[in-house]
Scaffold this active site. Structure first.
Site, PDB file in Angstrom:
ATOM      1  N   ARG A  64       0.754  -1.291  -0.061  1.00 35.97           N
ATOM      2  CA  ARG A  64      -0.111  -0.148   0.243  1.00 35.97           C
ATOM      3  C   ARG A  64       0.838   1.249  -0.240  1.00 35.97           C
ATOM      4  O   ARG A  64       0.725   2.132  -0.686  1.00 35.97           O
ATOM      5  CB  ARG A  64      -0.868  -0.006   1.233  1.00 35.97           C
ATOM      6  CG  ARG A  64      -2.134  -0.484   1.215  1.00 35.97           C
ATOM      7  CD  ARG A  64      -2.536  -1.255   2.489  1.00 35.97           C
ATOM      8  NE  ARG A  64      -1.462  -2.411   2.997  1.00 35.97           N
ATOM      9  CZ  ARG A  64      -1.528  -3.436   2.531  1.00 35.97           C
ATOM     10  NH1 ARG A  64      -2.715  -4.030   1.608  1.00 35.97           N
ATOM     11  NH2 ARG A  64      -0.646  -4.357   2.705  1.00 35.97           N
ATOM     12  N   THR A  65       1.742   1.292   1.242  1.00 34.59           N
ATOM     13  CA  THR A  65       2.284   2.662   1.160  1.00 34.59           C
ATOM     14  C   THR A  65       3.062   3.080  -0.089  1.00 34.59           C
ATOM     15  O   THR A  65       3.302   4.057  -0.695  1.00 34.59           O
ATOM     16  CB  THR A  65       3.487   2.554   2.385  1.00 34.59           C
ATOM     17  OG1 THR A  65       2.680   2.247   3.492  1.00 34.59           O
ATOM     18  CG2 THR A  65       3.763   3.841   2.698  1.00 34.59           C
ATOM     19  N   LYS A  93      26.629  -3.606  -1.906  1.00 34.65           N
ATOM     20  CA  LYS A  93      27.812  -3.535  -2.027  1.00 34.65           C
ATOM     21  C   LYS A  93      28.522  -2.933  -0.987  1.00 34.65           C
ATOM     22  O   LYS A  93      29.656  -2.756  -0.938  1.00 34.65           O
ATOM     23  CB  LYS A  93      28.462  -2.825  -3.550  1.00 34.65           C
ATOM     24  CG  LYS A  93      27.764  -3.271  -4.559  1.00 34.65           C
ATOM     25  CD  LYS A  93      27.958  -2.474  -5.877  1.00 34.65           C
ATOM     26  CE  LYS A  93      27.135  -2.822  -6.917  1.00 34.65           C
ATOM     27  NZ  LYS A  93      27.117  -1.495  -8.001  1.00 34.65           N
ATOM     28  N   ARG A 114      11.372   4.057   3.106  1.00 33.95           N
ATOM     29  CA  ARG A 114      10.815   3.106   4.241  1.00 33.95           C
ATOM     30  C   ARG A 114      12.175   2.270   4.695  1.00 33.95           C
ATOM     31  O   ARG A 114      12.950   1.820   3.744  1.00 33.95           O
ATOM     32  CB  ARG A 114       9.715   2.088   3.700  1.00 33.95           C
ATOM     33  CG  ARG A 114       9.702   0.933   5.070  1.00 33.95           C
ATOM     34  CD  ARG A 114       8.189  -0.096   4.735  1.00 33.95           C
ATOM     35  NE  ARG A 114       7.144   0.735   4.905  1.00 33.95           N
ATOM     36  CZ  ARG A 114       6.150   0.277   4.967  1.00 33.95           C
ATOM     37  NH1 ARG A 114       6.016  -1.197   4.556  1.00 33.95           N
ATOM     38  NH2 ARG A 114       4.974   0.915   5.158  1.00 33.95           N
ATOM     39  N   HIS A 142       5.090   5.595  11.497  1.00 30.12           N
ATOM     40  CA  HIS A 142       4.527   5.467   9.978  1.00 30.12           C
ATOM     41  C   HIS A 142       3.459   6.622   9.868  1.00 30.12           C
ATOM     42  O   HIS A 142       2.296   6.624   9.871  1.00 30.12           O
ATOM     43  CB  HIS A 142       3.678   4.178   9.989  1.00 30.12           C
ATOM     44  CG  HIS A 142       3.569   3.610   8.542  1.00 30.12           C
ATOM     45  ND1 HIS A 142       3.479   4.601   7.646  1.00 30.12           N
ATOM     46  CD2 HIS A 142       2.908   2.603   8.138  1.00 30.12           C
ATOM     47  CE1 HIS A 142       3.265   3.889   6.458  1.00 30.12           C
ATOM     48  NE2 HIS A 142       2.953   2.548   6.862  1.00 30.12           N
TER      49      HIS A 142
HETATM   50  N1   CP Z   1      -0.223  -0.159   5.871  1.00 32.98           N
HETATM   51  C1   CP Z   1       1.160  -0.281   5.345  1.00 32.98           C
HETATM   52  O1   CP Z   1       2.199   0.328   5.601  1.00 32.98           O
HETATM   53  O2   CP Z   1       0.816  -1.392   4.397  1.00 32.98           O
HETATM   54  P1   CP Z   1       2.315  -1.795   3.433  1.00 32.98           P
HETATM   55  O3   CP Z   1       3.278  -2.365   4.314  1.00 32.98           O
HETATM   56  O4   CP Z   1       1.849  -2.603   2.289  1.00 32.98           O
HETATM   57  O5   CP Z   1       2.832  -0.424   2.878  1.00 32.98           O
END
Ligand code: CP
Length: 322
Positions: A64-65, A93, A114, A142
């Protein structure tokens, strides 16, 4: 020459807007971001970011993110570069996070990242000359999920105030719940997955009242305006036996929703494993799929925020594509 370059990056840093933690945003700013998301929901397709490059660096898996950030960038006319698996980058590397960020900031106007290390986004924001958007750092924060959660709550309840919001499941490792903490009132978790003390301390210091529960039953559900379910985060456990003990701790089934309030909505940041049974999906209280859809508008709002596009620019935008 090298020193001059560093100096010019430092002065750029002072002016740039990162999006690393929701705690950086005042209540007014959160409402402003929600208003921005509302505008983007009316018209998601525009060319506001035409000419911009967005880099998405995902050192941990995501569906999703990453895809909603990339969709947001594409729908606003930007171009997207990046990687969804660090194994396909020079990290394998031995390239450091610092060098990776400095390289990518040569190419992109904003970096969405991320990373599995808590604090990685904060670190990146301190060294990067371009804005950093935290798409999740370890079990820590998050914030873009938090904004879309708040947008979903506002959209379904018409307010963010005086709601009975129950946060259920893995409160120890769930970074979405750590970002959402300022909106929460009730924490439901087994002792092993209880909300860590640092977040409870944060609540106490900021006058945020909360209650802790271990029971998850029909009575709790009948009292809730929002039931925020979470997955037990298997990947964060060092002891898999402990995961086995807690993995089925709370499972929401359709039969448990008979006495739910009419306005009650079930949220989940997703992915789910088994904490919401599939027979809940058709229940009108289920909102987690629409919630993920709201991520597009929230992330369009985040790009506006970090790239200094004001709500007036968005309202008066003549690049809308209908
Ligand atoms: N909610 C969420 O962070 O989903 P993903 O890990 O799929 O990005």
């Amino acid at each position: 020459m090298i020193n001059l370059a560093v100096e010019s990056k430092k002065s750029y840093n002072i002016m740039k807007h990162d999006f690393v933690t929701i705690a950086d945003l005042s209540k007014d700013k959160i409402m402003y971001m929600i208003r921005l998301a509302q505008e983007f929901e009316k018209h998601p397709n525009r060319e506001l970011l035409k000419g911009k490059i967005v880099a998405t660096l995902f050192f941990e898996p995501s569906t999703r993110t990453r895809l909603s950030f990339e969709t947001a960038a594409n729908r606003l006319g930007a171009k997207v570069i990046g990687f969804s698996d660090a194994k396909a980058s020079s990290v394998t590397k031995g390239e450091t996070l610092k060098d990776t960020i400095l390289m990518v900031s040569n190419y992109a106007d904003v970096i969405v990242m991320r990373h599995y290390i808590e604090g990685a986004a904060q670190y990146a924001s301190e060294i990067s000359p371009v804005p950093i958007v935290n798409a999740g750092d370890g079990a820590h924060m998050h914030p873009s999920q938090c904004l879309l959660d708040l947008y979903s709550i506002y959209k379904t309840q018409g307010t963010l105030e005086n709601l009975n919001i129950y946060l259920v499941g893995d409160l120890k490792y769930g970074r979405t719940v750590h970002s959402l903490i300022t909106a929460m009132r009730h924490f439901i978790a087994p002792e092993e997955l209880a909300m860590p003390n640092e977040y409870k301390l944060y609540c106490k210091q900021h006058g945020i009242k909360f209650e802790e529960h271990t029971e998850f039953n029909d009575e709790i559900i009948a009292n809730a305006d929002i039931l925020y379910m979470t997955r037990v985060q298997k990947e964060r456990f060092s002891d898999l036996m402990e995961y086995e003990r807690v993995k089925n701790v709370y499972i929401l089934k359709n039969s448990m929703l008979k006495n739910a309030k009419e306005n009650m909505k079930i949220l989940h940041p997703l992915p789910r494993v088994n904490e919401i049974a599939y027979d809940v999906d058709a229940n009108p209280h289920a909102y987690y799929i629409q919630q993920a859809g709201n991520g597009l508008y929230a992330r369009e709002a985040i790009f506006s925020h970090v790239l200094d596009i004001s709500i007036d620019d968005v309202i008066n935008d003549n690049t809308i594509i209908k």
